[in-house]
Design a protein around this motif. Structure first.
Motif, PDB file in Angstrom:
ATOM      1  N   HIS A   5      34.111 -47.810  57.303  1.00 45.27           N
ATOM      2  CA  HIS A   5      33.891 -48.152  58.714  1.00 45.27           C
ATOM      3  C   HIS A   5      32.731 -49.123  58.877  1.00 45.27           C
ATOM      4  O   HIS A   5      32.816 -50.078  59.666  1.00 45.27           O
ATOM      5  CB  HIS A   5      33.627 -46.881  59.513  1.00 45.27           C
ATOM      6  CG  HIS A   5      33.379 -47.123  60.972  1.00 45.27           C
ATOM      7  ND1 HIS A   5      34.413 -47.268  61.878  1.00 45.27           N
ATOM      8  CD2 HIS A   5      32.224 -47.278  61.683  1.00 45.27           C
ATOM      9  CE1 HIS A   5      33.902 -47.495  63.079  1.00 45.27           C
ATOM     10  NE2 HIS A   5      32.579 -47.502  62.985  1.00 45.27           N
ATOM     11  N   ILE A   8      34.631 -37.989  53.608  1.00 50.71           N
ATOM     12  CA  ILE A   8      33.775 -38.311  54.757  1.00 50.71           C
ATOM     13  C   ILE A   8      32.824 -39.470  54.446  1.00 50.71           C
ATOM     14  O   ILE A   8      32.739 -40.424  55.226  1.00 50.71           O
ATOM     15  CB  ILE A   8      33.022 -37.049  55.230  1.00 50.71           C
ATOM     16  CG1 ILE A   8      34.014 -36.105  55.918  1.00 50.71           C
ATOM     17  CG2 ILE A   8      31.895 -37.414  56.187  1.00 50.71           C
ATOM     18  CD1 ILE A   8      33.398 -34.813  56.421  1.00 50.71           C
ATOM     19  N   THR A  14      40.597 -46.432  58.161  1.00 53.25           N
ATOM     20  CA  THR A  14      39.773 -45.362  58.716  1.00 53.25           C
ATOM     21  C   THR A  14      40.617 -44.393  59.547  1.00 53.25           C
ATOM     22  O   THR A  14      40.327 -43.198  59.590  1.00 53.25           O
ATOM     23  CB  THR A  14      38.656 -45.948  59.583  1.00 53.25           C
ATOM     24  OG1 THR A  14      39.225 -46.874  60.534  1.00 53.25           O
ATOM     25  CG2 THR A  14      37.641 -46.680  58.730  1.00 53.25           C
ATOM     26  N   PHE A  21      40.752 -40.479  58.743  1.00 55.71           N
ATOM     27  CA  PHE A  21      40.370 -39.470  59.722  1.00 55.71           C
ATOM     28  C   PHE A  21      41.474 -38.426  59.876  1.00 55.71           C
ATOM     29  O   PHE A  21      41.201 -37.221  59.973  1.00 55.71           O
ATOM     30  CB  PHE A  21      40.069 -40.118  61.071  1.00 55.71           C
ATOM     31  CG  PHE A  21      39.635 -39.136  62.123  1.00 55.71           C
ATOM     32  CD1 PHE A  21      38.457 -38.422  61.971  1.00 55.71           C
ATOM     33  CD2 PHE A  21      40.401 -38.914  63.254  1.00 55.71           C
ATOM     34  CE1 PHE A  21      38.049 -37.494  62.935  1.00 55.71           C
ATOM     35  CE2 PHE A  21      40.002 -38.004  64.216  1.00 55.71           C
ATOM     36  CZ  PHE A  21      38.826 -37.291  64.060  1.00 55.71           C
ATOM     37  N   ILE A  80      32.765 -38.473  63.756  1.00 53.45           N
ATOM     38  CA  ILE A  80      33.792 -39.404  63.284  1.00 53.45           C
ATOM     39  C   ILE A  80      34.782 -39.701  64.403  1.00 53.45           C
ATOM     40  O   ILE A  80      35.237 -40.839  64.566  1.00 53.45           O
ATOM     41  CB  ILE A  80      34.511 -38.829  62.048  1.00 53.45           C
ATOM     42  CG1 ILE A  80      33.523 -38.645  60.895  1.00 53.45           C
ATOM     43  CG2 ILE A  80      35.654 -39.738  61.613  1.00 53.45           C
ATOM     44  CD1 ILE A  80      34.133 -38.034  59.650  1.00 53.45           C
ATOM     45  N   SER A 129      26.447 -39.410  53.145  1.00 48.00           N
ATOM     46  CA  SER A 129      26.789 -39.953  54.468  1.00 48.00           C
ATOM     47  C   SER A 129      25.556 -40.496  55.160  1.00 48.00           C
ATOM     48  O   SER A 129      25.607 -41.564  55.789  1.00 48.00           O
ATOM     49  CB  SER A 129      27.445 -38.873  55.328  1.00 48.00           C
ATOM     50  OG  SER A 129      28.646 -38.418  54.749  1.00 48.00           O
ATOM     51  N   TYR A 187      34.847 -42.586  54.434  1.00 47.32           N
ATOM     52  CA  TYR A 187      35.155 -43.053  55.789  1.00 47.32           C
ATOM     53  C   TYR A 187      34.015 -43.917  56.327  1.00 47.32           C
ATOM     54  O   TYR A 187      34.243 -45.023  56.823  1.00 47.32           O
ATOM     55  CB  TYR A 187      35.387 -41.856  56.718  1.00 47.32           C
ATOM     56  CG  TYR A 187      35.594 -42.258  58.160  1.00 47.32           C
ATOM     57  CD1 TYR A 187      36.864 -42.469  58.658  1.00 47.32           C
ATOM     58  CD2 TYR A 187      34.512 -42.447  59.019  1.00 47.32           C
ATOM     59  CE1 TYR A 187      37.056 -42.867  59.975  1.00 47.32           C
ATOM     60  CE2 TYR A 187      34.690 -42.840  60.326  1.00 47.32           C
ATOM     61  CZ  TYR A 187      35.962 -43.043  60.799  1.00 47.32           C
ATOM     62  OH  TYR A 187      36.138 -43.449  62.093  1.00 47.32           O
ATOM     63  N   PHE A 188      32.779 -43.405  56.232  1.00 47.03           N
ATOM     64  CA  PHE A 188      31.637 -44.162  56.759  1.00 47.03           C
ATOM     65  C   PHE A 188      31.431 -45.464  55.989  1.00 47.03           C
ATOM     66  O   PHE A 188      31.066 -46.492  56.578  1.00 47.03           O
ATOM     67  CB  PHE A 188      30.373 -43.311  56.713  1.00 47.03           C
ATOM     68  CG  PHE A 188      30.366 -42.179  57.694  1.00 47.03           C
ATOM     69  CD1 PHE A 188      30.489 -42.421  59.050  1.00 47.03           C
ATOM     70  CD2 PHE A 188      30.255 -40.869  57.269  1.00 47.03           C
ATOM     71  CE1 PHE A 188      30.495 -41.376  59.969  1.00 47.03           C
ATOM     72  CE2 PHE A 188      30.256 -39.822  58.177  1.00 47.03           C
ATOM     73  CZ  PHE A 188      30.378 -40.072  59.525  1.00 47.03           C
TER      74      PHE A 188
END
Length: 530
Positions: free
Chosen positions: A229, A222, A173, A177, A321, A272, A225-226
Motif C-alpha cells: 500500500h 499484514i 491490496t 485485505f 486496514i 508493520s 499489505y502495508f
C-alpha cells in the motif's frame, strides 16, 4: 469504534470480578505403566459471593471420573478398563458440586482415570472452583462478542473478494485485505470451536497447530499489505527476510504454542510499525492514524486477558486496514469520475474532428464543384460524406469499437478526401481480426495525419494496416506510403494527444505508441499489453 471499545472494556471489567476466593495446591499424581492415573488437588474455599450452585472446572488429558470430597460428581470420556478401550474425553470439563459439599473450608478434588494417548506430554491436572452458572455463562458471553467480530470479518472477506473479482483494476491490496479478513475469521472460528463441539484430548494439539499457522499467515500478510500500500522500496527483500524471522520463531519455539503465537504477533506489530514509520516520513496519507491504531492495539494487548486481548488487538489492526481500503476506494472513485469527464471530453473531441469549420467549408466547396461538373460523382461524394458522419456519430459515445467499424470509418474518410483533393488513396490491410476492439477513431486519426502530411507519389498515397499478436502483446501498425513533408514532427499535435488519451482511458499504462518516418513514408505503431 468507541462504542465497541466501551462494550469490550465493560466486558473485561465484569469478567475480572472475582466471585470466589480460594487456594489450590498443585496436583499430586500417581500413575501406572498401564496408563492409569489418580490425581489429587486440595482446595481451601475462603469466600463465596454467589448463592448459585458451586462448580469446578477441570483441565486434564485422558478419560476420567471426578470426585469432590469422595463423592463422584461427573465423568469425562470413558476410562480404559480390562477388555475395553478408552474413549478420550475433552481437555476442559465442568461439574456441578452438591450444595451439601460446597461450604467454606478444605475440600479434595480427585481425578481417576486413564490416559492411553499422548503420554509423552506429561501429566498436568488443574481444578478451579467457580460459580457453576458462571462457568456455563462465560463461554456464551465470549462467543457473543467473538461471533460479532467473526461474522463482520467474514462478510468483509466475501465483499472485498467479490469487489476484487469484478474490478477492472484488481489492486493487490484489495485481494490481500479479503484474504486477511478470511484468515482472521478462520482464526476466531478455530480458537472458539471448542465451545461448539467436543474435541477429544487426542486432537487437542491439532487445533493449536492450525491456530498457530493461521497466526503465522496473518503475521506475514499484514506487513505485506502495508508494504504494498505504501510502496515500500525493496518490498520483496523485506517480506522475504520477515518470512525467515517468522519461520525461525516457529522452529525455535516448536510445540510452545502460546509463546509462538505471542512472538508472531509481536513480530507482526514491529514489522508493520517499521513500514508505517517509513510512510510517516514520506508523509503518505493515513499513516499517522494507522500508526496510532497500532499503538492502541499494543496497549489493549498488554492490559487485557491474553487470548481475548490478542484478538481485540487484531481487530483494531484490521479496522486500520479497512480505513486504508476505504480511502483507496475513494481515490478510485475520484479517478473514475475524472475518467468519465475525460471520456465526455474525448467524445466531444471526436465529434469536433469532423465538424471543424475549415473541414466543412472545404468539403462543401469541393462538393459544389463536383455537383456542377459531375452530378453522378457528386451524389457518390454526398453518400461517402454521409456515411462518415453516420459512423462518427454512432461511435462518439463508445469507449471501444470493433476494428472492422474503425476500418469502415477510415474508408469513408479516404473516399471523401479523394473527391476533395483528387488524389487516389489506396487502402490495404493484413492479418486483421474483425472481432478485436479498439478505441474509436484512433486509426482514423493516423489516416488523417497521413492525408495531411504526406505528398502523393504519382498522385497516389497508399495505406497498409497490419495487425499481429505475440504472446500478451497486440500490435496495430499503419504504414503510409508517400513522401513525408519537411514540416512533419514526430511529436505530433492534437491528433497524437487524442490517441494517447484514448489509449490511457481504455488500457491505463498498458500501451505504447510510436510514430516515425521510414524509407517509404511514415509508420505508426500501437502496442497493447493484455
Amino acid at each position: 469504534m468507541q462504542k465497541w471499545l466501551l462494550i469490550l472494556l465493560l466486558f473485561f471489567l465484569v469478567s475480572c470480578t472475582r466471585d470466589i476466593r480460594y487456594t489450590a495446591s498443585d496436583a499430586v499424581v500417581d500413575t501406572t505403566s498401564a496408563g492409569q492415573f489418580h490425581a489429587r488437588v486440595y482446595i481451601n474455599l475462603q469466600e463465596k459471593k454467589f448463592a448459585t450452585p458451586l462448580g469446578v472446572q477441570v483441565h486434564s488429558f485422558g478419560a476420567f471420573d471426578v470426585y469432590w470430597d469422595g463423592i463422584k460428581v461427573g465423568r469425562n470420556g470413558i476410562p480404559a478398563v480390562a477388555g475395553s478401550a478408552e474413549v478420550p474425553g475433552t481437555e476442559t470439563s465442568y461439574y456441578q458440586i452438591p450444595d451439601a459439599l460446597s461450604g467454606l473450608g478444605n475440600h479434595l478434588v480427585e481425578v481417576k482415570g486413564s490416559q492411553m494417548h499422548l503420554r509423552e506430554t506429561g501429566r498436568i491436572v488443574m481444578a478451579k472452583p467457580e460459580s457453576y452458572l458462571k462457568l456455563l455463562r462465560q463461554p456464551l458471553i465470549e462467543l457473543s462478542l467473538v461471533n460479532l467480530m467473526a461474522g463482520a470479518f467474514l462478510i468483509a472477506a466475501i465483499y472485498y473478494a467479490f469487489l476484487y473479482i469484478n474490478s477492472q483494476a484488481r489492486p493487490k491490496t484489495m485481494l490481500l485485505f479479503a484474504l486477511i479478513c478470511f484468515l482472521f475469521f478462520s482464526l476466531l472460528a478455530m480458537e472458539y470451536i471448542k465451545f461448539y463441539i467436543d474435541i477429544p484430548y487426542t486432537r487437542f494439539y491439532t487445533r493449536l497447530k492450525i491456530v498457530g499457522w493461521l497466526t503465522f499467515a496473518i503475521a506475514l500478510l499484514i506487513p505485506l499489505y502495508f508494504a504494498i500500500h505504501y510502496r515500500l522500496p525493496g518490498t520483496g527483500i523485506f517480506i522475504g527476510s520477515f518470512t525467515v524471522v517468522l519461520l525461525a520463531i516457529y522452529i525455535i519455539n516448536y510445540e510452545h504454542y502460546d509463546l509462538t503465537a505471542h512472538l508472531h504477533s509481536l513480530a507482526l506489530w514491529i514489522a508493520s510499525v517499521l513500514v508505517l514509520l517509513y510512510a510517516l516520513l514520506k508523509k503518505q496519507k493515513g499513516s499517522t492514524l494507522v500508526l496510532m491504531g497500532f499503538v492502541l492495539s499494543m496497549v489493549v494487548n498488554q492490559f487485557m486477558f491474553y487470548d481475548f486481548g490478542l484478538y481485540i488487538a487484531f481487530t483494531i489492526i484490521l479496522l486500520c486496514i479497512l480505513y486504508l481500503q476505504t480511502t483507496t476506494s475513494r481515490q478510485l472513485e475520484e479517478a473514475h469520475q475524472a475518467s468519465l469527464l475525460l471520456s465526455s471530453r474525448l467524445q466531444l473531441e471526436l465529434v469536433k474532428k469532423n465538424i471543424q469549420p475549415h473541414f466543412l467549408r472545404n468539403t462543401l466547396t469541393s462538393l459544389i464543384d463536383w455537383v456542377e461538373e459531375s452530378p453522378a460523382d457528386g451524389v457518390k461524394f454526398i453518400k461517402a460524406l454521409s456515411g462518415e458522419f453516420d459512423l462518427m456519430m454512432e461511435m462518439a459515445e463508445e469507449t471501444l469499437v470493433s476494428v472492422r467499424r474503425e476500418i469502415d470509418l477510415c474508408r469513408h474518410h479516404l473516399e471523401v478526401m479523394q473527391y476533395r483533393k483528387e488524389i487516389i488513396y489506396i487502402w490495404d490491410e493484413q492479418g486483421i481480426d474483425d472481432h478485436e476492439m479498439i478505441p474509436p477513431a484512433i486509426i482514423l486519426t493516423l489516416v488523417e495525419n497521413g492525408v495531411t502530411h504526406s505528398i502523393p507519389v504519382n498522385n497516389r498515397i497508399r495505406f497498409v494496416f497490419n495487425f499481429k499478436r505475440s504472446g500478451h502483446i497486440k500490435e496495430y501498425v499503419l504504414e503510409t506510403y508517400g513522401d513525408n513533408r519537411v514540416t512533419e514532427k514526430a511529436s505530433g499535435g492534437n491528433g497524437f494527444r487524442y490517441i494517447k488519451a484514448r489509449l490511457t482511458e481504455s488500457y491505463g499504462d498498458n500501451w505504447q505508441f510510436s510514430a516515425e518516418p521510414f524509407s517509404g513514408g511514415w509508420r505508426s505503431s500501437i502496442q497493447i499489453s493484455i
